[in-house]
Design a protein around this motif. Structure first.
Motif, PDB file in Angstrom:
ATOM      1  N   GLY A 268      52.400  38.650 -43.803  1.00  0.00           N
ATOM      2  CA  GLY A 268      52.455  37.896 -42.432  1.00  0.00           C
ATOM      3  C   GLY A 268      53.802  36.791 -42.234  1.00  0.00           C
ATOM      4  O   GLY A 268      53.889  36.897 -40.920  1.00  0.00           O
ATOM      5  N   PHE A 269      54.166  36.958 -43.381  1.00  0.00           N
ATOM      6  CA  PHE A 269      55.384  36.159 -43.142  1.00  0.00           C
ATOM      7  C   PHE A 269      57.337  37.015 -43.125  1.00  0.00           C
ATOM      8  O   PHE A 269      56.912  37.505 -43.957  1.00  0.00           O
ATOM      9  CB  PHE A 269      55.596  34.326 -43.573  1.00  0.00           C
ATOM     10  N   SER A 270      57.888  35.524 -42.796  1.00  0.00           N
ATOM     11  CA  SER A 270      59.099  35.814 -42.905  1.00  0.00           C
ATOM     12  C   SER A 270      60.212  35.684 -44.190  1.00  0.00           C
ATOM     13  O   SER A 270      59.287  34.609 -44.456  1.00  0.00           O
ATOM     14  CB  SER A 270      60.022  35.472 -41.068  1.00  0.00           C
ATOM     15  N   ALA A 271      61.021  36.306 -44.550  1.00  0.00           N
ATOM     16  CA  ALA A 271      61.274  36.093 -45.746  1.00  0.00           C
ATOM     17  C   ALA A 271      63.214  35.067 -45.489  1.00  0.00           C
ATOM     18  O   ALA A 271      63.475  35.209 -46.525  1.00  0.00           O
ATOM     19  CB  ALA A 271      62.144  37.519 -46.762  1.00  0.00           C
ATOM     20  N   THR A 272      63.448  35.570 -44.198  1.00  0.00           N
ATOM     21  CA  THR A 272      64.513  34.917 -44.009  1.00  0.00           C
ATOM     22  C   THR A 272      65.056  33.105 -44.422  1.00  0.00           C
ATOM     23  O   THR A 272      64.090  32.227 -44.093  1.00  0.00           O
ATOM     24  CB  THR A 272      64.127  34.796 -42.454  1.00  0.00           C
ATOM     25  N   THR A 273      65.968  32.953 -45.241  1.00  0.00           N
ATOM     26  CA  THR A 273      66.077  31.892 -46.226  1.00  0.00           C
ATOM     27  C   THR A 273      67.021  31.375 -45.535  1.00  0.00           C
ATOM     28  O   THR A 273      68.271  31.615 -45.425  1.00  0.00           O
ATOM     29  CB  THR A 273      66.433  32.090 -47.253  1.00  0.00           C
ATOM     30  N   PRO A 274      67.207  30.053 -44.772  1.00  0.00           N
ATOM     31  CA  PRO A 274      68.139  29.248 -44.248  1.00  0.00           C
ATOM     32  C   PRO A 274      68.836  28.732 -45.324  1.00  0.00           C
ATOM     33  O   PRO A 274      68.208  28.030 -46.193  1.00  0.00           O
ATOM     34  CB  PRO A 274      67.791  27.919 -44.400  1.00  0.00           C
ATOM     35  N   ILE A 275      69.529  28.575 -45.071  1.00  0.00           N
ATOM     36  CA  ILE A 275      71.016  27.771 -46.594  1.00  0.00           C
ATOM     37  C   ILE A 275      71.553  26.405 -45.465  1.00  0.00           C
ATOM     38  O   ILE A 275      72.161  26.777 -44.996  1.00  0.00           O
ATOM     39  CB  ILE A 275      71.916  28.285 -46.878  1.00  0.00           C
ATOM     40  N   VAL A 276      71.331  24.727 -45.288  1.00  0.00           N
ATOM     41  CA  VAL A 276      71.415  23.963 -45.192  1.00  0.00           C
ATOM     42  C   VAL A 276      72.548  22.953 -45.262  1.00  0.00           C
ATOM     43  O   VAL A 276      71.771  22.855 -46.657  1.00  0.00           O
ATOM     44  CB  VAL A 276      69.991  23.607 -44.298  1.00  0.00           C
ATOM     45  N   VAL A 277      73.195  22.528 -45.770  1.00  0.00           N
ATOM     46  CA  VAL A 277      74.030  21.566 -45.455  1.00  0.00           C
ATOM     47  C   VAL A 277      72.923  20.002 -45.237  1.00  0.00           C
ATOM     48  O   VAL A 277      73.533  19.577 -43.956  1.00  0.00           O
ATOM     49  CB  VAL A 277      75.506  21.334 -45.000  1.00  0.00           C
ATOM     50  N   THR A 278      72.709  19.196 -45.495  1.00  0.00           N
ATOM     51  CA  THR A 278      71.563  18.560 -44.631  1.00  0.00           C
ATOM     52  C   THR A 278      72.658  17.073 -44.939  1.00  0.00           C
ATOM     53  O   THR A 278      72.422  16.114 -44.491  1.00  0.00           O
ATOM     54  CB  THR A 278      70.607  17.872 -45.813  1.00  0.00           C
ATOM     55  N   ASN A 279      73.438  17.073 -45.062  1.00  0.00           N
ATOM     56  CA  ASN A 279      74.528  15.720 -45.396  1.00  0.00           C
ATOM     57  C   ASN A 279      75.355  15.842 -44.701  1.00  0.00           C
ATOM     58  O   ASN A 279      77.028  15.777 -44.684  1.00  0.00           O
ATOM     59  CB  ASN A 279      74.681  15.196 -46.079  1.00  0.00           C
TER      60      ASN A 279
END
Length: 649
Positions: free
Chosen positions: A612-623
């Motif tokens: 029941g979870f989405s597999a959409t994957t964020p790729i984030v520049v944390t700095n």
């Protein structure tokens, strides 16, 4: 100062949620502290958002305070430490004596947590070098163990050589793929750990094998003139040599002009460290070996249980330093004169002590599921007489269990010595695989020794060999639930200056804007700018060349810092922390240096969606704040490895 910041955030969170008495339990994921609140009317959302260090607040089934990678785990741990429970455990009623309880738990924490030491750092380094090799140890070891059993049965006359000879040869070839060239694999992994070029580390490992030496004209030990033998110095010698390589190579990088670096640095590094290994490290081990021959002969002359204990206890340290090579001619001489070697069964007890120690660790640390999996893989191999997985993957990295395992080996050796010294008619592996080679029907003596080694190693380790930090980790493991473990990287990476750099797609799929995600933390940009991918394939690869800075035990999220200093978070799926690692497989370790395109982890997309979870994957520049622009290049479909984000300094 760092500790004061963590404590401040933890205390201020409590102050704005109605105190610990209004919290039922605390857990955390990669970016946020998750609290189960008892009375939501006591929560001051504005006050939470105003806390310095808090990036945002989300109201859901749990109250989520967004803090960010690298800090969230420390804040969550500080919060539960203040109350005296473990992560995920229900909070007690602290309304009457919170201050007293906090003081008590703080004092307990000081007693429980040992201060870091150089010795522990060394053991930690050894673990990081050998743990990635354990799957190969286990697979090749079981195949080798089977080959050993069959070979010993042929030698004993139970099986026919004509029928089984070729099968045994094939099995030994497969086994030799790792054990014959273990020094090379150790050299590669050591170089990655110490920050040297991995290929150069592999070459330094191969140098210890003396592959280019003419057997008719061997290199001489500069100290005593005796011929050097392949593997002299052992695996520990290889690790030491690669450590020197890392120091030497890094210094050369500073002084050699960039245009000549690719030529001069590797050439000089291999030449200088290779010479040091051949003419210093290996000869030193040779001198020690020569002096040990007389000691061993003396111990054998003493006889009985005393000599059995000493030999059984000291054999594993000899193996680590490659000093066991000196025993082969002694075995052959004994077989030639008496028909059997009484030394081999005694030395084989060292492996029995390892088995007993591993079983004790399994029992005492059974809550640590990851550690138990390693033990389960290494034990069958150790029982069959292949000791490397147990030594380098289980007991040695923990320190004390290695010592108690040696004591267990000594007890097994003492049993054999006291009962009459069973002999082996040929040189072969230890463990139960040696049973067919025991001469004159004394197999029962050898079996008693094995049982003595198993029991001795178990008892010594169970009562005296369990490190406190390992026990504490195991005790916390089952109750923590989803927990992030982020340790400071051991490598100091000096960011490379750049004008524009590119982040590649870590997986293939449809590009989705962060603002479209059903998660306020990522959608609002609290964690930084970036993009998400709806994956068509569960393989996640490194989007940059850099260092792995954090991996959740649940393996659904990973942090990586590029060699240029860009800090990235790859979070597979939404709320997939709840899966507790099911459906995820990780292929890298924290502090490991990876290249763009290297496989980081695999996610079972079907399991994620079925739960029941989405597999959409964020790729984030944390700095993100450190750069003038973070722009998404691809906007529709993207293929793994293609440019995804550009960053301007």
């Amino acid at each position: 100062m760092a500790e004061e910041k963590i404590t401040r955030i933890a205390r201020e969170i409590y102050e704005n949620v109605g105190g610990p008495e209004n919290v039922r339990k605390v857990i955390h994921c990669m970016t946020r502290v998750r609290m189960t609140i008892i009375d939501e009317t006591k929560v001051d959302l504005a006050g939470l958002k105003a806390i310095k260090g808090v990036l945002g607040v989300i109201e859901d089934e749990t109250l989520q305070v967004v803090i960010g990678p690298g800090t969230v785990n420390k804040v969550a741990q500080a919060m539960v430490d203040m109350v005296g429970v473990k992560l995920g455990e229900p909070f007690p009623d602290t309304s009457d004596s919170l201050d007293e309880l906090m003081a008590k738990t703080k004092a307990n924490a000081k007693e429980k947590y040992n201060k870091p030491s150089k010795f522990k750092a060394v053991l930690n380094t050894i673990a990081k070098i050998f743990v990635p090799l354990i799957p190969a140890f286990v697979g090749a070891g079981l195949i080798g163990g089977l080959a050993s059993v069959l070979s010993n049965l042929v030698t004993a006359g139970t099986l026919d050589l004509a029928t089984w000879g070729q099968i045994i040869t094939v099995l030994k070839i497969i086994q030799g793929g790792i054990f014959s060239y273990l020094a090379i694999y150790v050299g590669l992994n050591s170089a990655q750990e110490f920050g040297a070029t991995p290929a150069l580390g592999g070459v330094i490992g191969a140098v210890s094998l003396l592959l280019g030496m003419d057997p008719n004209a061997p290199l001489k030990n500069v100290f005593n003139g005796t011929p050097l033998s392949a593997g002299q110095g052992g695996i520990i010698g290889v690790i030491f040599a690669v450590w020197l390589l890392a120091i030497f190579e890094k210094r050369l990088h500073k002084f050699v002009p960039e245009s000549l670096d690719i030529i001069i640095t590797p050439t000089l590094s291999l030449l200088v460290i290779g010479l040091a290994e051949i003419f210093l490290i290996m000869p030193v081990a040779g001198v020690i070996s020569s002096s040990l021959v007389g000691a061993i002969n003396f111990i054998l002359s003493v006889g009985g249980g005393i000599s059995g204990f000493v030999l059984g206890a000291l054999f594993l340290p000899m193996v680590m330093f490659g000093l066991h090579q000196i025993l082969t001619p002694i075995h052959l001489e004994m077989i030639s004169k008496t028909g059997s070697t009484q030394l081999l069964p005694v030395l084989a007890m060292a492996g029995a002590g390892q088995v007993g120690a591993a079983i004790a660790l399994w029992v005492r640390l059974r809550k640590d599921k990851e550690f138990v999996e390693r033990v389960k893989g290494a034990l069958p191999v150790g029982i069959l007489g292949i000791g490397e997985p147990l030594i380098y993957g289980i007991t040695l990295p923990l320190g004390r269990p290695f010592v108690t395992a040696c004591i267990g080996g000594g007890i097994g050796g003492a049993v054999i010595g006291a009962l009459g010294n069973a002999g082996a008619i040929a040189i072969g592996p230890s463990g139960v695989a040696l049973l067919p080679l025991i001469a004159d029907g004394k197999w029962w003596i050898y079996l008693c020794g094995l049982l003595g080694g198993y029991i001795g190693g178990f008892v010594a380790t169970y009562f005296f060999g369990i490190p406190a930090d390992a026990k504490m980790k195991a005790d916390n493991y089952a109750t923590v639930g989803p927990k992030e473990v982020v340790e400071p990287t051991l490598k100091v990476v000096e960011p490379v200056k750049f004008k524009t750099t590119t982040i590649k797609a870590p997986l293939s799929g449809k590009v989705v804007k962060l603002s479209k995600l059903n998660d306020q933390v990522f959608a609002s940009g609290l964690m930084g700018k970036g993009v998400a991918i709806e994956p068509t394939n569960g393989e996640v690869c490194a989007p940059v060349t850099g260092t792995i800075t954090s991996i959740l035990p649940t393996k659904h999220a990973i942090g990586i810092t590029s060699d240029e200093g860009v800090e990235l978070l790859i979070h597979v799926g939404m709320d997939t922390v709840e899966l507790k690692g099911v459906g995820f497989e990780c292929f890298v370790n924290e502090n490991e240096h990876v290249k763009a395109g290297d496989l980081l982890l695999k996610a079972d997309l079907k399991k994620i969606k079925a739960a029941g979870f989405s597999a959409t994957t964020p790729i984030v520049v944390t700095n993100t704040k450190e750069y003038s622009a973070v722009e998404v290049i691809s906007s529709t479909e993207v293929t793994k490895g293609y440019p995804l984000i550009t960053i301007k300094a």
